[in-house]
Design a protein around this motif. Structure first.
Motif, PDB file in Angstrom:
ATOM      1  N   ALA A  51       0.891  -1.009   0.120  1.00 22.39           N
ATOM      2  CA  ALA A  51      -0.205  -0.249   0.551  1.00 22.39           C
ATOM      3  C   ALA A  51       0.624   1.174   0.172  1.00 22.39           C
ATOM      4  CB  ALA A  51      -0.761   0.553   1.209  1.00 22.39           C
ATOM      5  N   SER A  52       2.384   1.654   0.697  1.00 18.15           N
ATOM      6  CA  SER A  52       1.990   2.233   0.922  1.00 18.15           C
ATOM      7  C   SER A  52       3.341   2.192   0.005  1.00 18.15           C
ATOM      8  CB  SER A  52       3.441   2.030   1.826  1.00 18.15           C
ATOM      9  OG  SER A  52       5.256   2.937   1.562  1.00 18.15           O
ATOM     10  N   GLY A  58       0.193   8.014   1.993  1.00 18.26           N
ATOM     11  CA  GLY A  58       0.322   9.181   2.066  1.00 18.26           C
ATOM     12  C   GLY A  58      -0.278  10.797   3.231  1.00 18.26           C
ATOM     13  N   SER A  59      -1.837  10.253   3.017  1.00 22.58           N
ATOM     14  CA  SER A  59      -3.142  11.479   3.126  1.00 22.58           C
ATOM     15  C   SER A  59      -3.495  10.338   5.141  1.00 22.58           C
ATOM     16  CB  SER A  59      -3.664  12.110   2.478  1.00 22.58           C
ATOM     17  OG  SER A  59      -2.949  12.171   1.262  1.00 22.58           O
ATOM     18  N   VAL A  60      -3.248   9.901   5.456  1.00 23.18           N
ATOM     19  CA  VAL A  60      -4.010   8.400   5.923  1.00 23.18           C
ATOM     20  C   VAL A  60      -3.961   9.780   7.654  1.00 23.18           C
ATOM     21  CG1 VAL A  60      -4.055   7.040   7.729  1.00 23.18           C
ATOM     22  CG2 VAL A  60      -3.635   6.940   5.025  1.00 23.18           C
ATOM     23  N   SER A  88       6.386   3.136   6.435  1.00 21.84           N
ATOM     24  CA  SER A  88       5.497   3.069   5.488  1.00 21.84           C
ATOM     25  C   SER A  88       4.467   4.033   5.238  1.00 21.84           C
ATOM     26  CB  SER A  88       4.792   1.158   4.778  1.00 21.84           C
ATOM     27  OG  SER A  88       5.528   0.559   5.260  1.00 21.84           O
ATOM     28  N   MET A  89       4.809   5.088   6.322  1.00 24.51           N
ATOM     29  CA  MET A  89       4.189   6.098   5.717  1.00 24.51           C
ATOM     30  C   MET A  89       4.894   7.478   7.403  1.00 24.51           C
ATOM     31  SD  MET A  89       0.555   4.425   8.087  1.00 24.51           S
ATOM     32  CE  MET A  89      -0.445   5.894   7.740  1.00 24.51           C
ATOM     33  N   ARG A  90       3.870   8.220   7.250  1.00 26.58           N
ATOM     34  CA  ARG A  90       4.666   9.049   8.097  1.00 26.58           C
ATOM     35  C   ARG A  90       3.756   9.302   9.463  1.00 26.58           C
ATOM     36  NH1 ARG A  90       7.620  14.070   6.699  1.00 26.58           N
ATOM     37  NH2 ARG A  90       7.852  14.508   7.763  1.00 26.58           N
ATOM     38  N   LEU A  91       4.000   8.715  10.352  1.00 30.16           N
ATOM     39  CA  LEU A  91       3.319   8.357  11.398  1.00 30.16           C
ATOM     40  C   LEU A  91       2.812   9.504  12.574  1.00 30.16           C
ATOM     41  CD1 LEU A  91       3.779   4.879  13.336  1.00 30.16           C
ATOM     42  CD2 LEU A  91       1.617   5.268  11.879  1.00 30.16           C
ATOM     43  N   GLU A  92       3.975  10.792  12.534  1.00 27.87           N
ATOM     44  CA  GLU A  92       3.619  11.968  13.418  1.00 27.87           C
ATOM     45  C   GLU A  92       2.671  12.693  12.359  1.00 27.87           C
ATOM     46  OE1 GLU A  92       6.588  12.919   9.808  1.00 27.87           O
ATOM     47  OE2 GLU A  92       6.818  10.420  11.235  1.00 27.87           O
ATOM     48  N   LEU A 265      -8.495   2.542   3.477  1.00 29.03           N
ATOM     49  CA  LEU A 265      -8.504   2.033   3.045  1.00 29.03           C
ATOM     50  C   LEU A 265      -8.272   0.829   4.424  1.00 29.03           C
ATOM     51  CD1 LEU A 265      -6.584  -0.226   0.955  1.00 29.03           C
ATOM     52  CD2 LEU A 265      -4.339   1.105   2.450  1.00 29.03           C
ATOM     53  N   GLY A 266      -8.712  -0.565   3.614  1.00 27.91           N
ATOM     54  CA  GLY A 266      -8.765  -1.798   4.712  1.00 27.91           C
ATOM     55  C   GLY A 266      -7.548  -2.645   4.769  1.00 27.91           C
ATOM     56  N   LEU A 267      -7.166  -3.439   5.771  1.00 31.22           N
ATOM     57  CA  LEU A 267      -5.898  -4.457   5.283  1.00 31.22           C
ATOM     58  C   LEU A 267      -5.863  -5.265   6.638  1.00 31.22           C
ATOM     59  CD1 LEU A 267      -3.120  -1.961   4.516  1.00 31.22           C
ATOM     60  CD2 LEU A 267      -4.528  -2.809   2.939  1.00 31.22           C
TER      61      LEU A 267
END
Length: 369
Positions: A51-52, A58-60, A88-92, A265-267
């Motif tokens: 997904a990344s 990126g917009s989550v 995989s994403m920017r958690l901040e 998005l569901g994983l």
């Protein structure tokens, strides 16, 4: 036409220590040290990385790990998932990161670990503070464990929630009231009240067929829900969503994303993905298309979903609906006359009766298209 970016991410963990007597969710009992859980986590990590790479994360703004019982799979497996997310994403940039947990499967060490890895909100499946009810429901914890867990969670998490169930056969008003009061006394910042439904292929369904338990009494459920509303609102909680109450600032942003029509998005097994643009909205679960809506259907659904929150159909949404859905005003007037909604500062918001009679309200709005 490109699709709008995903604003919410849901990860499903379908494993539990035991199957509850009322549960028909996608969950199953598995050995915590067995290969099934490890292999599932590996596949989920691969899905996160994919997904990344496809630029879906990126917009989550919110993440929710649900189940099943995510806390059951332990620190090692959770660490793999949380590490994959961090890489995989920017958690901040994520303003709410929730995880479900059950009292019997979470401890101080796990709480510290998941907090350090980015989780900032916990949802605890308490269901009741009465031991007899917990035993009937098939829960793996008792009331003391639930209370102790809440206190342990509070040592690290300011933002957490508990679930309580109402309308359980044999649950008296007095016992239900005691559970709600316990949540208030413990100063839980977010409380969700769910009426029991007896679903096919559950132990409750079997017991009902055998005459061992009574069927659901909808009047009793309504009484319990009204009692909860009175008690919680009297204690300073806002009834901001049909099943949920929160102290100021503790509303669940992830749940609101669903009701506000934000793409998600569901994983993982049984997780649903909602993809949309201005022309189309689709929901897909395990590669099966659940919904495929056109513009008018989307607008009707937006009106219906909005009625699951205290904000209701805003003036702006009403303007759009009025322009495209020819029977909008007639439906609104009928719902007002029935006492299911009311007008408030240009918006149309649900009444308590509207929430109690949700199916009537929601079907009327979905029929607009």
């Amino acid at each position: 036409m490109p699709f709008d970016p995903y604003k919410a991410l849901y990860l499903h963990i379908p494993f539990c220590v035991q199957k509850c007597n009322y549960c028909d969710f996608c969950s199953r009992v598995a050995d915590i040290d067995g290969a099934e859980i490890h292999e599932y986590v590996e596949r989920l990590v691969q899905d996160i990385r994919k997904a990344s790479k496809e630029d879906k994360l990126g917009s989550v703004e919110t993440i929710y790990i649900g189940g099943g019982t995510p806390s059951y799979i332990g620190t090692k497996n959770l660490s793999s998932i949380l590490y994959a997310l961090s890489m995989s994403m920017r958690l901040e940039k994520v303003n709410e990161f929730s995880m479900e947990a059950n009292p019997e499967s979470i401890n101080e060490a796990l709480i510290k670990d998941i907090w350090a890895m980015g989780v900032n909100r916990l949802s605890l499946g308490v269901q009741s503070f009465d031991d007899d009810m917990l035993q009937m429901l098939g829960r793996a914890h008792d009331s003391k464990t639930a209370i102790d867990t809440i206190e342990t969670v509070r040592s690290r998490f300011e933002n957490f929630s508990i679930d309580l169930m109402c309308g359980i056969p044999g649950l008296s008003e007095e016992v239900f009231k005691e559970s709600v009061q316990k949540a208030i006394d413990l100063k839980v910042p977010h409380v969700s009240i769910y009426p029991l439904t007896i679903e096919y292929n559950t132990m409750f369904y079997k017991w009902k067929a055998q005459g061992k338990i009574d069927d659901i009494d909808e009047d009793v459920q309504a009484d319990h829900m009204l009692l909860a509303a009175e008690m919680l609102e009297g204690a300073g909680y806002k009834h901001y969503e049909v099943a949920s109450y929160a102290l100021d600032g503790f509303e669940c942003k992830h749940n609101l994303a669903y009701w506000q029509g934000k793409p998600y998005l569901g994983l993982g097994q049984s997780a649903t993905t909602m993809t949309q643009n201005s022309q189309r909205r689709m929901r897909v679960t395990d590669d099966h298309v659940e919904d495929d809506l056109d513009t008018k259907q989307m607008l009707a659904e937006d009106c219906m979903l909005a009625m699951r929150t205290r904000f209701g159909i805003t003036e702006d949404l009403a303007k759009k609906a009025r322009a495209q859905l020819k029977n909008f005003d007639d439906a609104i007037n009928e719902l007002i006359k029935a006492g299911l909604i009311k007008e408030s500062s240009g918006s149309y918001v649900p009444t308590e009766k509207g929430w109690l009679c949700g199916n009537e309200l929601y079907i009327k709005l979905m029929d607009l298209c």
